[in-house]
Design an enzyme around this catalytic site. Structure first.
Site, PDB file in Angstrom:
ATOM      1  N   GLN A 118     155.497  18.641  82.869  1.00  0.00           N
ATOM      2  CA  GLN A 118     154.846  17.406  83.592  1.00  0.00           C
ATOM      3  C   GLN A 118     154.576  16.203  82.414  1.00  0.00           C
ATOM      4  O   GLN A 118     154.811  16.487  81.354  1.00  0.00           O
ATOM      5  CB  GLN A 118     153.172  17.721  83.885  1.00  0.00           C
ATOM      6  CG  GLN A 118     153.232  18.765  84.787  1.00  0.00           C
ATOM      7  CD  GLN A 118     151.924  19.131  85.352  1.00  0.00           C
ATOM      8  OE1 GLN A 118     151.380  20.064  85.463  1.00  0.00           O
ATOM      9  NE2 GLN A 118     151.143  18.033  86.067  1.00  0.00           N
ATOM     10  N   HIS A 119     154.606  15.214  83.129  1.00  0.00           N
ATOM     11  CA  HIS A 119     154.076  13.859  82.387  1.00  0.00           C
ATOM     12  C   HIS A 119     155.082  13.161  81.702  1.00  0.00           C
ATOM     13  O   HIS A 119     154.930  11.822  81.301  1.00  0.00           O
ATOM     14  CB  HIS A 119     152.695  13.920  81.598  1.00  0.00           C
ATOM     15  CG  HIS A 119     151.555  14.713  82.181  1.00  0.00           C
ATOM     16  ND1 HIS A 119     150.976  14.307  83.218  1.00  0.00           N
ATOM     17  CD2 HIS A 119     151.174  15.918  81.840  1.00  0.00           C
ATOM     18  CE1 HIS A 119     150.108  14.912  83.518  1.00  0.00           C
ATOM     19  NE2 HIS A 119     150.099  16.199  82.662  1.00  0.00           N
ATOM     20  N   ASP A 130     155.717  22.077  86.168  1.00  0.00           N
ATOM     21  CA  ASP A 130     155.536  23.592  85.684  1.00  0.00           C
ATOM     22  C   ASP A 130     154.531  24.267  86.261  1.00  0.00           C
ATOM     23  O   ASP A 130     154.508  25.401  86.557  1.00  0.00           O
ATOM     24  CB  ASP A 130     155.794  23.778  84.174  1.00  0.00           C
ATOM     25  CG  ASP A 130     155.123  23.151  83.438  1.00  0.00           C
ATOM     26  OD1 ASP A 130     154.302  22.150  83.908  1.00  0.00           O
ATOM     27  OD2 ASP A 130     155.392  23.217  82.186  1.00  0.00           O
TER      28      ASP A 130
HETATM   29  O1  LIG Z   1     150.769  18.420  80.434  1.00  0.00           O
HETATM   30  C1  LIG Z   1     150.651  19.495  80.899  1.00  0.00           C
HETATM   31  C2  LIG Z   1     149.700  19.705  82.182  1.00  0.00           C
HETATM   32  O2  LIG Z   1     149.170  18.791  82.555  1.00  0.00           O
HETATM   33  C3  LIG Z   1     151.382  20.723  80.379  1.00  0.00           C
HETATM   34  O3  LIG Z   1     150.977  22.047  80.916  1.00  0.00           O
HETATM   35  C4  LIG Z   1     152.728  20.422  80.425  1.00  0.00           C
HETATM   36  O4  LIG Z   1     153.421  20.458  81.982  1.00  0.00           O
HETATM   37  C5  LIG Z   1     153.847  21.039  79.664  1.00  0.00           C
HETATM   38  O5  LIG Z   1     153.751  22.623  79.775  1.00  0.00           O
HETATM   39  P1  LIG Z   1     154.476  23.601  78.787  1.00  0.00           P
HETATM   40  O6  LIG Z   1     155.214  24.214  79.789  1.00  0.00           O
HETATM   41  O7  LIG Z   1     155.198  23.141  77.935  1.00  0.00           O
HETATM   42  O8  LIG Z   1     153.464  24.576  78.014  1.00  0.00           O
END
Ligand SMILES: O=C(CO)[C@@H](O)[C@H](O)COP(=O)(O)O
Ligand SMILES: Nc1ncnc2c1ncn2[C@@H]1O[C@H](COP(=O)(O)OP(=O)(O)O)[C@@H](O)[C@H]1O
Length: 476
Positions: A82-83, A239
C-alpha cells in the site's frame, strides 16, 4: 503444469515490499497449481525506494516460473504493497523511484498537512485516517518540497498495484481499498477529495479511476508477459485488503500479519474514524471497511536482532526482565518516525536468547496495543487471532503472540494469503461471485488451532512502562 484442474484457472499476484509472488489457482477448488516468486530491492539511502520497473520485471519472472499454467489463465488480479508514491511522466515512464510505505522522511509534511487541514479529528472524520508519513499524500508533499522538478514532470500518480494494472491493461484504474491509503480519497464520500488535492497541488486528472467492487479493470494487453492476451484483469487492491479477501473474513475476526510490515486488522461494517491516528480507516475491496494498524518493525527488525546476536531466529529463551523496543526503522505504531531501537533492563543474567525474545515481545506488543482500537464493540473479546504472513511460520512468533495476547491463535495452512486473495478476486470477477465467498469455498482460513495461554501481564506492564518512560529518547 502440476495437478489437474477442475475449473478455469486464475492468477493471484502479491507485489509486496520484498518480492513478487504469483499463484495459479483452480477457480473451482482453490487448488494451487503453480507458483513463482522473484525478489525486489529497496534502496534510497535514508529513505525507502524501489524502481517500479523492477516490480514489472519481477512479475514477468514470477509468472514465467508458473510455466504453462499461467498461459492458460482466464483472469488475473494484483494485490500490492500500500501507499507507495509512483510518479509517471507524460510518456508513462517513472520520473524517479517510488517512495515506499515505510519511508519516514515525510514526517514533517505529515504533521503540517494534519495541522493545515483542520487537525487530526477533522482528517479522521473526513478521510477516515489521520495521514501519517506512510500515506501517499505526505509523500507527494515531500516530493514537491524536496524535488520540485520531479513533481513538476509528473503527469500521473499511481499506487504500486495500479501501476502494474495499467501496464497489464493500458487502463488507469484503482480500487477503493488501495485508494483509501492515499490520504486524498475521503471515506466519508467514497471519492477523491478535491480540497485536499488542491491543497497539495495535484490535479484529479493525474489519478486513476476508482473501480466499483467487482468491476474489471480491463483485459491483458501487455505482450511481454507469459499470459494470454484478452484474459480478464480485476481492479486489484492493497495487499492487506487482498489478504482479507483471501481469508474470506467476516466482520470482527481479527488478523495479525507478520511480514515486512506488521499489521493487525478486521473487517468492519461501520466506517472507522480514529482521531488518534493509531487505526487507519481503510476501505476493504468489497464495500465494507478495514480498520488497520501497521508497524514498520516486524520480521526484518527481529531477524536483524537475531543476526546481531549471531543466533537462529528460533533460538529464544523466555524469562528475565529485559525489554526491547526494536524500532530500528523509526516506528509508525506508535507514531515515532524518528525512533531507534531501545533496550532497557540489561542484567548479568540477561542471555542472548532472552534478548532475542525481548525483540519479539517488543514487535508483537506494538501490534497488540492497537488491537482493541481495531476491533469494534461487537467483536468477541476471545475471538481467535488469525496469524498470517511469513512470520506465522515461526514458532517464536506464534508463541510470543499467544503469551502476550492471551487469545487462541489459528495459523491458516494456506500460505501466501495476499496472492490467494487476489486469485479469489479474479475468480469472483470471472464467475460473478463474491470474492470472500470464493475464498470461504476454497477453505483458505482452515489451519492449526492453538488454545489461549495465560497472558503475560508482567511483560506487558514492563513494555508499557518502557514506552512511556523512554518517550523523550524515542521521539528524537
Ligand atoms: O503500509 C502498510 C499498511 O498500511 C503495509 O502493510 C504495506 O501494505 C506493505 O506491506 P508488506 O507486504 O510489505 O508487509
Ligand atoms: N519459517 C519462518 N519463521 C519465521 N519467520 C519467517 C519464516 N519464513 C519467513 N519468515 C519471515 O517472513 C518475512 C517475509 O514475510 P512475507 O509475509 O513474505 O513478507 P512481505 O510482507 O514482504 O510480503 C521474512 O522477513 C522472514 O523474516
Amino acid at each position: 503444469m502440476g495437478a489437474q484442474s477442475a475449473g478455469p484457472l486464475v492468477v493471484g499476484v502479491d507485489s509486496s515490499t520484498q518480492s513478487t509472488k504469483a499463484l495459479v489457482v483452480d477457480a473451482d477448488t482453490g487448488a494451487v497449481l503453480a507458483r513463482g516468486q522473484a525478489p525486489h530491492t529497496v534502496g534510497g539511502g535514508e529513505g525507502k525506494e524501489s524502481d517500479p520497473g523492477q516490480w514489472w520485471r519481477a512479475l514477468g519472472e514470477a509468472l514465467a516460473q508458473c510455466g504453462e499454467a499461467a498461459r492458460q489463465a482466464s483472469a488475473l488480479s494484483v494485490g500490492g504493497q500500500q501507499h507507495g508514491l509512483v510518479t509517471l511522466d507524460a510518456a508513462g515512464a517513472p520520473v524517479r523511484p517510488a517512495l515506499l510505505w515505510n519511508d519516514v522522511r515525510p514526517a514533517p509534511q505529515s504533521e503540517r498537512l494534519i495541522a493545515e487541514l483542520g487537525g487530526a479529528r477533522a482528517w479522521a472524520e473526513r478521510v477516515g485516517s489521520v495521514p501519517g508519513p506512510a500515506f501517499t499524500v505526505a509523500k507527494w508533499a515531500w516530493l514537491r518540497e524536496h524535488e520540485p522538478a520531479a513533481a513538476e514532470s509528473t503527469a500521473a500518480v499511481r499506487l504500486p498495484h495500479d501501476y502494474l494494472v495499467e501496464r497489464l491493461t493500458g487502463e488507469a484504474v484503482t480500487d477503493r481499498g488501495d485508494a483509501s491509503g492515499t490520504g486524498w480519497w475521503a471515506s466519508r464520500t467514497e471519492s477523491y477529495d478535491q480540497r485536499i488535492l488542491d491543497h497539495v497541488g495535484l490535479p484529479a486528472g493525474a489519478l486513476p479511476r476508482v473501480a466499483r467492487p467487482g468491476e474489471a479493470a480491463g483485459t491483458v494487453h501487455a505482450e511481454d508477459l507469459p499470459l494470454p492476451r484478452g484474459a480478464l484483469v480485476a481492479a486489484g487492491t492493497g495487499d492487506n485488503m487482498a489478504a482479507a479477501l483471501g481469508l474470506g473474513l467476516r466482520p470482527g475476526q481479527p488478523v495479525l500479519s507478520l511480514g515486512t510490515s506488521g499489521t493487525v486488522y478486521a473487517v468492519a461494517t461501520r466506517r472507522p474514524t480514529d482521531p488518534t491516528g493509531t487505526v487507519a480507516g481503510f476501505a476493504d475491496a468489497r464495500g465494507d471497511w478495514l480498520p488497520l494498524a501497521c508497524t514498520l518493525n516486524c520480521t526484518l527488525a527481529v531477524d536483524r536482532v537475531a543476526a546481531l546476536l549471531g543466533r537462529d531466529r528460533e533460538a529464544v529463551e523466555e524469562g528475565g526482565e529485559v525489554v526491547m523496543l526494536p524500532f530500528l526503522d523509526g516506528e509508525r505504531t506508535p507514531n515515532l518516525p524518528g525512533a531507534s531501537g531501545l533496550v532497557h533492563g540489561l542484567r548479568h543474567d540477561t542471555t542472548p536468547g532472552r534478548l532475542l525474545q525481548a525483540a519479539y515481545d517488543g514487535a508483537v506488543f506494538a501490534l497488540l496495543q492497537a488491537l482493541d482500537r481495531v476491533l469494534d464493540a461487537d467483536a468477541a473479546s476471545d475471538a481467535p487471532l488469525l496469524l498470517i504472513g511469513g512470520g506465522a511460520r515461526g514458532r517464536a512468533w506464534r508463541e510470543t503472540v499467544r503469551r502476550l495476547s492471551g487469545r487462541p491463535v489459528v495459523v491458516p495452512e494456506a500460505q501466501e494469503l495476499v496472492a490467494l486473495g487476489a486469485a479469489a478476486q479474479a475468480a469472483g470477477l470471472l464467475l460473478g461471485e463474491d470474492p470472500a465467498a470464493v475464498a470461504r469455498r476454497w477453505g483458505t482460513a482452515r489451519g492449526a488451532e492453538f488454545e489461549a495461554r495465560p497472558r503475560d501481564g508482567a511483560a506487558w506492564d514492563r513494555l508499557t512502562a518502557t514506552l512511556a518512560d523512554g518517550a523523550a529518547l524515542l521521539r528524537s
